[in-house]
Write a protein that holds these residues in place. Structure first.
Motif, mmCIF file in Angstrom:
data_model
loop_
_atom_site.group_PDB
_atom_site.id
_atom_site.type_symbol
_atom_site.label_atom_id
_atom_site.label_comp_id
_atom_site.label_asym_id
_atom_site.label_seq_id
_atom_site.Cartn_x
_atom_site.Cartn_y
_atom_site.Cartn_z
ATOM 1 N N SER A 13 0.825 -1.203 0.000
ATOM 2 C CA SER A 13 0.000 0.000 0.000
ATOM 3 C C SER A 13 0.866 1.263 0.000
ATOM 4 O O SER A 13 0.601 2.215 -0.747
ATOM 5 C CB SER A 13 -0.952 -0.004 1.192
ATOM 6 N N MET A 14 1.925 1.300 0.825
ATOM 7 C CA MET A 14 2.826 2.446 0.837
ATOM 8 C C MET A 14 3.696 2.456 -0.419
ATOM 9 O O MET A 14 3.843 3.493 -1.082
ATOM 10 C CB MET A 14 3.707 2.429 2.081
ATOM 11 N N GLY A 15 4.255 1.318 -0.766
ATOM 12 C CA GLY A 15 5.151 1.251 -1.912
ATOM 13 C C GLY A 15 4.487 1.628 -3.214
ATOM 14 O O GLY A 15 5.066 2.354 -4.039
ATOM 15 N N ALA A 16 3.261 1.153 -3.419
ATOM 16 C CA ALA A 16 2.550 1.471 -4.660
ATOM 17 C C ALA A 16 2.296 2.968 -4.771
ATOM 18 O O ALA A 16 2.421 3.572 -5.845
ATOM 19 C CB ALA A 16 1.233 0.702 -4.726
ATOM 20 N N ARG A 17 1.948 3.586 -3.642
ATOM 21 C CA ARG A 17 1.700 5.038 -3.664
ATOM 22 C C ARG A 17 2.994 5.808 -3.924
ATOM 23 O O ARG A 17 3.002 6.785 -4.670
ATOM 24 C CB ARG A 17 1.066 5.482 -2.343
ATOM 25 N N ILE A 18 4.099 5.355 -3.326
ATOM 26 C CA ILE A 18 5.391 5.989 -3.599
ATOM 27 C C ILE A 18 5.729 5.856 -5.081
ATOM 28 O O ILE A 18 6.200 6.809 -5.728
ATOM 29 C CB ILE A 18 6.493 5.363 -2.725
ATOM 30 N N GLY A 19 5.485 4.673 -5.639
ATOM 31 C CA GLY A 19 5.734 4.473 -7.062
ATOM 32 C C GLY A 19 4.889 5.387 -7.923
ATOM 33 O O GLY A 19 5.364 5.940 -8.930
ATOM 34 N N GLU A 20 3.636 5.563 -7.543
ATOM 35 C CA GLU A 20 2.736 6.446 -8.277
ATOM 36 C C GLU A 20 3.228 7.893 -8.235
ATOM 37 O O GLU A 20 3.186 8.621 -9.235
ATOM 38 C CB GLU A 20 1.339 6.341 -7.682
ATOM 39 N N ILE A 21 3.713 8.315 -7.054
ATOM 40 C CA ILE A 21 4.249 9.674 -6.911
ATOM 41 C C ILE A 21 5.484 9.858 -7.793
ATOM 42 O O ILE A 21 5.647 10.898 -8.449
ATOM 43 C CB ILE A 21 4.575 9.948 -5.432
ATOM 44 N N LEU A 22 6.350 8.868 -7.808
ATOM 45 C CA LEU A 22 7.557 8.958 -8.637
ATOM 46 C C LEU A 22 7.202 9.010 -10.119
ATOM 47 O O LEU A 22 7.807 9.762 -10.887
ATOM 48 C CB LEU A 22 8.476 7.771 -8.344
ATOM 49 N N ARG A 23 6.219 8.239 -10.520
ATOM 50 C CA ARG A 23 5.775 8.284 -11.918
ATOM 51 C C ARG A 23 5.225 9.657 -12.267
ATOM 52 O O ARG A 23 5.483 10.189 -13.353
ATOM 53 C CB ARG A 23 4.689 7.226 -12.163
ATOM 54 N N ALA A 24 4.457 10.244 -11.342
ATOM 55 C CA ALA A 24 3.912 11.576 -11.587
ATOM 56 C C ALA A 24 5.024 12.606 -11.737
ATOM 57 O O ALA A 24 4.834 13.644 -12.390
ATOM 58 C CB ALA A 24 2.974 11.975 -10.446
#
Length: 285
Positions: A13-24
């Motif tokens: 849950s945390m990792g996926a959101r961090i990944g999403e932020i990095l993609r953005a």
């Protein structure tokens, strides 16, 4: 900054959101789906992360690896990354103690990579001013990680300290936060036995100052330890009587007794009080 190719271990849950932020932020984020649960795979897909076949491909195809996994898996993950020959920048942001973090750092650097010690404090970041990423280590490397999150919902704080400092902060913070919640549950369990649960909640709401933010109050605690320790002994007996565990109460009682000499003296120095809590000081070694 120049877009980077970043590997994520793993998109919880945390990792996926961090990944999403990095993609953005314009970066490409990869992950390895092998061995991941269906829920993890859905999160990764929803976050727009790109899958690769195996850990070796993740290590060869990325410049930065970020490890966000359960703490008990952190060392195994680092060992696997080192064995795969990763030579880029590895950030471990797991809730491991400083000693474990230094072992992880040694594995990574021996394999030819570089290491940043990180810790996340706060919820999964969905808005500003809720989640902080603390970093420690070489200034050039912490700066590289920090730049990845510019303008995002993650606030980055670089600590003055080497590898292990961010992990120490996480353990210090989480040990209080988690333990206090367990103690709260125990207190409510005891109150429920006597039908005073609502009164306990109401009384607690009258206090708004967080204990962890008041280190100056330790001297007052030490001055009262001579009578707080027996009170906790009574509390431990109450918990045992209704079938609740008393281990945490007995531990707190023991620690308070180390401050008996400060009876009614409210000006002891904080550093002295903290030293007295060390077991080596208590045993005279």
């Amino acid at each position: 900054m120049t877009p980077r190719r970043i590997g994520l271990l793993h998109p919880g849950s945390m990792g996926a959101r961090i990944g999403e932020i990095l993609r953005a932020g314009g970066h490409e984020v990869l992950y390895c789906p092998a061995g991941r649960s269906p829920r993890t795979l859905r999160r990764a897909q929803d976050a727009g992360l790109r899958p690769v076949d195996c850990l070796e491909d993740l290590c060869e195809g990325t410049q930065i690896l970020m490890s966000l996994c359960p703490p008990e898996a952190a060392l195994d993950v680092a060992q696997a990354v080192a064995a795969a020959g990763f030579t880029g920048l590895y950030m471990d942001a797991n809730a491991v103690n400083p000693e474990r973090m230094r072992v992880i750092g040694g594995l990574v650097t021996k394999a030819g990579g570089t290491i940043v010690d990180g810790c996340l404090i706060g919820p999964v970041p969905t808005r500003q001013e809720t989640t902080r990423l603390y970093l420690a280590g070489d200034a050039r490397l912490t700066g590289e990680i920090s730049a990845l999150f510019n303008g995002s919902a993650v606030e980055v704080v670089v600590l003055d300290g080497q590898v292990g400092a961010a992990s120490a902060l996480k353990i210090a913070h989480s040990s209080f936060a988690k333990t206090s919640r367990v103690l709260a549950a125990l207190a409510h369990a005891l109150a429920a036995e006597y039908g005073v649960g609502q009164a306990l909640t109401d009384e607690a709401r009258r206090r708004s100052r967080p204990a962890l933010a008041e280190p100056d109050f330790f001297a007052t605690v030490a001055a009262r330890a001579w009578r707080w320790a027996p009170e906790l002994a009574q509390a431990a007996e109450s918990y045992r009587t209704v079938g609740l565990p008393d281990t945490m109460l007995r531990g707190a009682e023991e620690l308070l007794r180390t401050w008996n000499e400060h009876k009614d003296i409210e000006h002891a120095h904080i550093d002295q009080l903290l030293r007295e809590l060390r077991t080596d000081q208590q045993h005279g070694t």
